[in-house]
Design a protein around this motif. Structure first.
Motif: not given
Length: 546
Positions: A2-7, A12-15
């Motif tokens: 889902s889009k929420v999972s992708k976000l 988390n990767s960006w953090k």
């Protein structure tokens, strides 16, 4: 997904990446701050260390005293031969290294030089020869006498004292460091009578010399003859350079090709200048002393003719241009060959005698050298006659083995240096004469101490009545209508510097006692007449007892 999972996954990767980048940047900034802090600390320590080294260097450097500054300044002028203004500039550049607060101006150096002349005239009594011949009434010195002219109506007469045993103690010809000026004066003209009067003043103070060394001037010959008639004579030595010049003049002045040779050299000089062959122009020979330097002109002519071998030259070539510039010089080959044959041996003899003095050994060497000149030549006969007479004087003075000083080049050099060095464009006879004593001998720190004891007022009093051409120029040139004032200046006498008599010499052993400016110029002849008469009577009695 889902889009929420992708976000959430992207967030988390960006953090994670931002946390890692932030940690690295914070560590890097902390490191840079530490490096900058250490760098600034090192720079501060470097500045403090350099300042400390500079202060320690100044503490360890001895401060230059006034006598040392005077000594260095005069050494730059007398030895390095730079101008008064250059002395001031050099000391200004070296001020930090010499720890000088302020470099002296050129006028201060001039005043120190004038004071040095006055001091040296009073230190002559401390200059003693190595030895005096036993039973001799002379003072052990040879006096060089000569005159020279300036641009004004004054004529300089100078007397230099040279140790009679110079060649016994030195292996080279005498220089200005080996002589002392015992008298200098300026007069509108010098005749045999007034030269003898001036020499009497010096004899009254310094005693009779062992011999007189002079050129062939008639006025000097007459002065020596007058002293001989008055029982004050000494042997006379004729200068070798002037004697050689007179021999050459007597032989070649009336030669049929002499005028042609001189004219051709002048024309060649005119033709060669401002051309590609300008490097081949003949040397300049003055008219007044032509026969003392004409050998240079003959040597040039002999060399230049060798560049023009027999045969035809190509049109427009450098050889053709050279031949067109030589005028009548090729016609003088016979004159050039004969002149070289007679003069080259004379120049070799002159070099030997100047370097080693005239003795029995150098006399024999010269006799061997002049064997190349024909026996019938008047030059050879004249040289042999002169050498025999001078060797007799050398043996009379006990210098037959040590060597007799035979050249007056030293006094000629004194006049040359005095006129060229520090005199400027106006060759004023009085200004030059004031400085001549300072150019002789060496200068020591003790001399610097003594000259500093002479005040400026005493210096002005000593030279106040001396007329100078520079002073007249300043008073007259810029003020129209002041020409009549020059006649009043003519009544002022020229400078006269001589040592005062020894019986009036009281204070030189005590440098701390100030000088008397009235005594610095030496005694007037009238003031020493009684002393001179008494001394003459004592010598005459001693001679009669012998």
């Amino acid at each position: 997904m889902s889009k929420v999972s992708k976000l959430n996954k992207s967030r988390n990767s960006w953090k994670k990446k931002s946390i890692e980048r932030g940690c690295n940047e914070r560590a890097s900034n902390k490191k840079l701050k530490r490096i900058k802090r250490e760098r600034n600390e090192y720079k501060k320590q470097l500045r403090e260390t350099l300042a400390l080294l500079k202060s320690e260097r100044k503490k360890s450097t001895l401060k230059l005293s006034k006598p040392d500054l005077v000594h260095i300044s005069l050494q730059l002028f007398l030895s390095a031969r730079i101008s008064f203004r250059a002395v001031s500039r050099v000391l200004g550049v070296m001020a930090d290294h010499l720890n000088i607060a302020k470099a002296p101006c050129h006028q201060s150096v001039i005043n120190w030089l004038l004071k040095l002349s006055l001091v040296k005239m009073q230190l002559i009594d401390h200059s003693k020869p190595a030895s005096v011949p036993v039973g001799s009434f002379s003072n052990g010195f040879i006096w060089m006498i000569d005159t020279s002219i300036g641009i004004d109506d004054g004529k300089i007469l100078a007397v230099l004292a040279l140790d009679i045993n110079h060649y016994k103690n030195h292996a080279e010809a005498p220089t200005l460091k080996n002589v002392n000026c015992v008298g200098v004066a300026v007069s509108p003209s010098w005749t045999g009578e007034n030269i003898s009067v001036f020499l009497k003043k010096i004899i009254a103070s310094q005693g009779r010399p062992s011999a007189y060394l002079k050129d062939g001037g008639t006025d000097l010959k007459k002065a020596v003859k007058i002293l001989e008639q008055e029982k004050l004579g000494s042997p006379s030595i004729d200068d070798v350079s002037h004697k050689m010049a007179n021999l050459v003049k007597r032989e070649y002045a009336d030669h049929p090709l002499f005028d042609t040779f001189i004219s051709a050299c002048g024309q060649a000089s005119k033709n060669l200048k401002q051309t590609i062959l300008a490097c081949l122009t003949p040397p300049k020979v003055t008219v007044k002393s032509r026969f003392m330097n004409i050998h240079k002109l003959v040597t040039w002519a002999d060399r230049i003719l060798k560049h023009s071998p027999p045969g035809r030259a190509s049109e427009g070539s450098l050889l053709a241009k050279l031949r067109n510039s030589l005028d009548a010089l090729p016609q003088c080959k016979q004159f050039i060959h004969r002149f070289s044959r007679d003069v080259r041996p004379l120049l070799s003899c002159q070099k030997i005698i100047k370097q080693k003095g005239l003795s029995n050994d150098t006399y024999n060497q010269c006799i061997e050298v002049i064997d190349d000149i024909p026996e019938s030549s008047q030059i050879r006969l004249g040289f042999t006659e002169w050498a025999d007479a001078q060797l007799a004087v050398a043996n009379e003075l006990g210098l037959g083995f040590n060597g007799l000083p035979i050249s007056s080049d030293t006094i000629e050099s004194l006049f040359g240096v005095g006129k060229r060095h520090g005199a400027g464009d106006v060759k004023d006879a009085n200004r030059i004469s004031m400085r001549l004593p300072a150019l002789c001998g060496d200068i020591t720190v003790e001399d610097a101490h003594r000259l500093l004891e002479i005040s400026y007022e005493q210096q002005q009093n000593a030279f106040s009545e001396v007329k100078t051409t520079v002073g007249q120029r300043r008073k007259t040139l810029a003020f129209p209508g002041k020409l009549e004032g020059l006649q009043g200046d003519q009544k002022q006498s020229g400078i006269e510097l001589i040592p005062r008599p020894k019986n009036r010499y009281k204070n030189i052993e005590n440098p701390g006692e100030p000088y008397d400016s009235e005594k610095l110029l030496g005694p007037k002849y009238e003031a020493t007449a009684n002393y001179f008469s008494a001394q003459s009577e004592r010598k005459n009695k001693a001679l009669s007892n012998i």
